[in-house]
Design an enzyme around this catalytic site. Sequence first.
Site, mmCIF file in Angstrom:
data_model
loop_
_atom_site.group_PDB
_atom_site.id
_atom_site.type_symbol
_atom_site.label_atom_id
_atom_site.label_comp_id
_atom_site.label_asym_id
_atom_site.label_seq_id
_atom_site.Cartn_x
_atom_site.Cartn_y
_atom_site.Cartn_z
ATOM 1 N N CYS A 157 -14.580 45.102 67.630
ATOM 2 C CA CYS A 157 -15.849 44.219 68.062
ATOM 3 C C CYS A 157 -15.788 43.388 69.197
ATOM 4 C CB CYS A 157 -16.172 43.258 66.664
ATOM 5 S SG CYS A 157 -15.159 42.132 66.485
ATOM 6 N N HIS A 198 -22.626 36.173 68.491
ATOM 7 C CA HIS A 198 -22.092 37.055 67.443
ATOM 8 C C HIS A 198 -23.047 36.711 66.456
ATOM 9 C CE1 HIS A 198 -19.397 38.648 64.507
ATOM 10 N NE2 HIS A 198 -18.780 39.083 65.569
#
Length: 618
Positions: free
Chosen positions: A29, A540
């Site tokens: 990620c 995020h």
Amino acid sequence: MAKIDFAAMAPQLLEKVGGEANVRALSHCATRLRLVLVDESKAATDQISAMDGVVTVVQAGGQYQVVIGNDVPMLYEELGKITSLGHGDGAQEQGGEKGSLFDRFIKIVSALINPVVWTLAGAGLIKAFLTLATTLGWSQESTTYTILNAAGDSALYFLPILLAITSARHFKANEITAVALAGALVYPDIVALNDAGGAVSFFGIPVVMTSYASSLVPIIVAVWVQSHLQRWLTAVLPSAIRNFMVPLLVLLIMVPLTLITVGPVTTALSNGIASGMNVLFEVAPWLAGAIMGAFWQVFVMFGVHWGLVPVMLAQYKDPGYSLMAGPIFPAVLAQAAATLAVMIRTRNAKMRQLAGPASLSGFLAGITEPAIYGVNLPLKRPFIYGCIGGAVGGVIVAAASGATTSFVFPSLIGIPALLGQGNLLLVLLGMMVAVIISFTLTLLLGFKEEADAAGTTGPAESTESAEPTLALTSPVPGRATPLEKVGDPVFSSGALGGGVGILPTGGAVVAPAAGTVVTAMDSGHAYGIKTDDGVEILIHIGLDTVNLKGEGFSPAVTAGQRVDRGQPLVEVDLEAVRAAGYDPTTILVVTNTASLAAVVPIVEGEVTTSTTVVEIDH
């Protein structure tokens, strides 16, 4: 922190997690390498945590997560070179983009051309002033002119090489190999084969030559194919020979394949268009003028205009002028006028700064690449308005039998080439009409500009640069909470840096400061932005939302793109995130906190996207 050698780190990490046989799946990620291990007990967690470049290790949700930070794609790439892991992972694929095929094409082209558009704009101005100087009598035979012309012409001529770099980054192909592939297309001997016009073959297979100089689409397609070929070769070749065999085979396959396939397609389209235009200029000049005026820039984009240029050059010998070249003038000037209108109307300071010189190079020198690729095409509507203006102007110029008697770049400075053929007053009227239509449509009807919704403009950026403290605004509306209360140990421990968490009440996620998008996960859940003064920001969205693989996320930006404060990054379906069982808390972290004087969260409670939530002292 010292620079990490990820090529050396990758095999060490692989060994410490139990080898490739112990890794069932590999992905990453925005900050973490995510591994699914066959047996987690085989992983030497303490040794991995102590490795240079590793922030921490988290074992959660059936995943073995090695937290690296912003450079995690570099480690992932190195692991891909020595293993068959990770390829085909849904989080890494480009196919998740939404929208029509045309929209996706425009987004890709915009993303690939954006890093080089300023260079094209600067080079275009050099060409514009050189053209003006030669018009005023400066000799093109001087060595000074040759040197300056090379400075102004190289970026456009070698555009395929520049696009090879950006395309390789976008499609996750090897950049150096992509540059070598593009270099072969414009290699002097290959150019000479095209210029000679003789028969060319490759092991008996006919090769139809064409010019790839200044072309856009061929190299993008070639690097896209290269990326898939490279991943397949990396997966099947033994590690002992992989490092040199992958680029060897990619070049051996892709260079002839591109020449064999792209050349015939481009040439067939070019010849077909040239033949059709010749017939139309004989039977329906107005229609031919409309098509040339509307679609000349489209022809240039796909490189098929090179088939029309030889026809024009032949016409200069017999009958001594080219009717086909006349309507190109309104086509070019209309795009420049649309760009000028964008400069006047836009509220985006960066767009204004680009549109000004891009418009000037279009008007003066006929160099429209910066205007089209940097302004009009990404905004879509100005490009369409330019095509409309070019079509109407092309009709008038063709009806007036406007034609050039020499080969020039269609521009204001090139107007003398139109003297002596047709009705000059009507020709000038056609160009004026093209400019007025495209300028007026763009100025009055406008265009969709992502920054408009947030009301952000250049002054906000100048305020940042004038203050010693950088203020980060909340990326989402909602309720801010201290980072240590976020339900993720990597973020809450501060391992990735200081910041704040926000439980969002709305799904529109925007940039907390102006800068360049350095990371844009394909899954849409995380974005990295680097400000002009070097602050590295991570946004995020949600906890472990990478597992959604893009479901519920509609990205609005791509890596390499410039963003202003408040510009939309992604639209999130919060209900879908919650329904899937994930916490939608959005984290704002300054990942290079250690290199800054202070990173101070300053608010707790209800916030909007205009509320400052973090202050930074450099």
